[in-house]
Design an enzyme around this catalytic site. Structure first.
Site, PDB file in Angstrom:
ATOM      1  N   ASN A   1       2.298   3.532  11.594  1.00 35.07           N
ATOM      2  CA  ASN A   1       2.984   4.723  11.098  1.00 35.07           C
ATOM      3  C   ASN A   1       2.107   5.950  11.299  1.00 35.07           C
ATOM      4  OD1 ASN A   1       1.318   5.078   8.525  1.00 35.07           O
ATOM      5  ND2 ASN A   1       2.087   2.984   8.273  1.00 35.07           N
TER       6      ASN A   1
ATOM      7  N   LYS B   1      -0.726 -10.423  26.220  1.00 32.67           N
ATOM      8  CA  LYS B   1       0.064  -9.212  26.406  1.00 32.67           C
ATOM      9  C   LYS B   1       1.438  -9.551  26.974  1.00 32.67           C
ATOM     10  CE  LYS B   1       0.252  -4.756  28.746  1.00 32.67           C
ATOM     11  NZ  LYS B   1      -0.353  -3.873  29.753  1.00 32.67           N
TER      12      LYS B   1
ATOM     13  N   LYS C   1      10.646   3.645  -8.117  1.00 33.73           N
ATOM     14  CA  LYS C   1       9.445   2.889  -7.733  1.00 33.73           C
ATOM     15  C   LYS C   1       8.447   2.833  -8.885  1.00 33.73           C
ATOM     16  CE  LYS C   1       6.028   2.695  -3.950  1.00 33.73           C
ATOM     17  NZ  LYS C   1       5.597   3.336  -2.677  1.00 33.73           N
TER      18      LYS C   1
ATOM     19  N   PHE D   1       1.835   5.891  -4.549  1.00 32.40           N
ATOM     20  CA  PHE D   1       2.394   6.993  -3.769  1.00 32.40           C
ATOM     21  C   PHE D   1       3.768   6.598  -3.255  1.00 32.40           C
ATOM     22  CE2 PHE D   1      -1.611   8.909  -4.103  1.00 32.40           C
ATOM     23  CZ  PHE D   1      -1.563  10.193  -3.578  1.00 32.40           C
TER      24      PHE D   1
ATOM     25  N   ASP E   1       5.699  -2.217   5.884  1.00 31.49           N
ATOM     26  CA  ASP E   1       6.620  -3.048   5.103  1.00 31.49           C
ATOM     27  C   ASP E   1       7.011  -4.324   5.845  1.00 31.49           C
ATOM     28  OD1 ASP E   1       6.751  -1.285   2.926  1.00 31.49           O
ATOM     29  OD2 ASP E   1       8.222  -0.043   3.957  1.00 31.49           O
TER      30      ASP E   1
ATOM     31  N   LYS F   1       7.548  -0.983 -10.263  1.00 30.99           N
ATOM     32  CA  LYS F   1       6.216  -1.511  -9.963  1.00 30.99           C
ATOM     33  C   LYS F   1       5.218  -1.320 -11.101  1.00 30.99           C
ATOM     34  CE  LYS F   1       7.210  -1.288  -5.115  1.00 30.99           C
ATOM     35  NZ  LYS F   1       6.745  -1.114  -3.730  1.00 30.99           N
TER      36      LYS F   1
END
Length: 391
Positions: free
Chosen positions: A205, A285, A333, A319, A275, A337
């Site tokens: 990301n 490869k 969230k 976060f 995730d 959590k």
């Protein structure tokens, strides 16, 4: 204006680096005045500092223009910074000796002073120097410890002048906050994880790790014992963060966090953890041969597991990087959590130096307004640390 800095330059080989420090501070919006010892003048010129800062430079305890410069300069400064700080000036300050302008300024300064020691490793490690540093620290002053590396004298060891970027981070911290978190243990995760598809390709990301690194830096400068567990990051880890663990995949980060989580007062989970990961990464490869399907499986949820096992006295901060319905998703969230605090931000800030965090603490309702922090990521991190400490 960011603040008024009195830069005290003493006679070490690193004195030339104080010129760059003065330049960077001035460019960043600080007002910088300079005081120099006679030995500092053997390494660098007063003209260097006056030309760069466009402010006064002082070298004599008995100036014609000001009969008591040590008092006026000490009163003027928001923060006094001794960089480089030689063993000699550290000893004078610790023992209360005022025999020149700089040492007398330090005696005249009722506010905490930031010392940036730089010297030969044997001089730095000498019991007298260490004792003097302890005396200064016990009085409430700030010590930005030197780096370990190759020294100008040819020795290898601790005593190297640190990067000026780190000196400026320390200045920005101590202008507003004390080093009052000694004894606190903090675990921070930062950066992006990367899940391999094959030995070359991966799923990752846009996280740069800047926010997590800023949080770790802020806690460390305030005196906390910081452990940083990190993935892929765009910046290097500050030398004064003693314990860091590279965990580039979600599984490695999960294992590292679970191994170390129990003994910490505060955990800040800022890493952008993948995730999903490929079910069967290829050991070779993959060759391009048209379209192919990639089967993914969910990675372990580190934050959710921490919420289930956290001790009562531990503060758990998460976060939530969102692209829409930022506050609503963050509140969900937070509850799911079992967090003490969640920091919600827009995905658009990923990789940038500026950010906006919306802080939502446990126990608040939808009608409760979030606390918003906006600005440079390090300045936001300083505010966030203060908020966490006061939860």
């Amino acid at each position: 204006m960011e603040g008024k800095i009195l830069l005290c330059v003493t006679g070490g080989i690193a004195a030339y680096k104080a010129i760059d420090l003065a330049s960077q501070l001035t460019k960043s919006g600080f007002e910088v005045k300079t005081a120099m010892t006679k030995n500092a003048l053997k390494f660098v010129s007063a003209l260097n500092f006056s030309a760069i800062t466009n402010q006064s430079v002082h070298t004599d305890l008995f100036e014609d223009s000001d009969p008591i410069p040590h008092i006026h300069l000490a009163d003027w400064a928001d923060l006094t910074v001794v960089a480089p700080a030689t063993a000699n000036i550290i000893a004078k300050a610790a023992q209360g000796i005022g025999d020149d302008l700089v040492s007398t300024i330090l005696l005249s300064q009722p506010k905490p002073v930031l010392y940036v020691p730089a010297m030969n490793v044997h001089i730095y490690e000498h019991p007298a120097t260490q004792n003097n540093l302890k005396i200064l620290k016990d009085r409430g002053n700030y010590i930005l410890e030197p780096e370990t590396g190759l020294l100008a004298c040819g020795y290898e060891g601790k005593g190297k002048y640190p990067p000026n970027e780190e000196v400026i981070y320390a200045i920005r911290c101590y202008l507003k906050y004390p080093a009052d978190l000694t004894g606190k243990k903090v675990l921070v995760t930062a950066g992006a994880t990367a899940e391999p598809i094959d030995p070359m390709r991966m799923i990752t990301n846009k996280s740069s790790g800047k926010m997590g690194l800023s949080i770790a830096r802020a806690f460390a400068l305030r005196g906390a014992e910081v452990t940083l567990i990190y993935g892929i990051m765009s910046e290097s880890i500050p030398y004064y963060i003693k314990k860091s663990i590279f965990a580039p995949t979600a599984k490695l980060m999960y294992d590292a966090v679970m191994e170390h989580s129990k003994d910490y007062n505060i955990i800040v989970q800022c890493a952008a953890v993948s995730d999903y990961k490929p079910v069967k990464p290829s050991t070779q490869k993959l060759k391009k041969s048209g379209n192919f399907n990639l089967e993914l499986v969910a990675t372990p949820d580190i934050l959710e597991h921490l919420g289930k096992i956290k001790p009562k006295k531990q503060k758990l901060v998460g976060f939530a990087a969102e692209s829409e319905h930022i506050l609503e998703n963050a509140r969900e969230k937070l509850v799911k959590k079992n967090l003490d605090l969640i920091c919600a931000n827009n995905l658009e800030t990923a990789g940038k130096d500026e950010t906006t965090l919306n802080l939502i603490r446990a126990g608040t309702t939808k009608a409760t307004k979030s606390v918003q922090l906006t600005g440079n990521k390090f300045d936001v991190a300083l505010q966030l640390v203060e908020y966490i400490v006061n939860l």
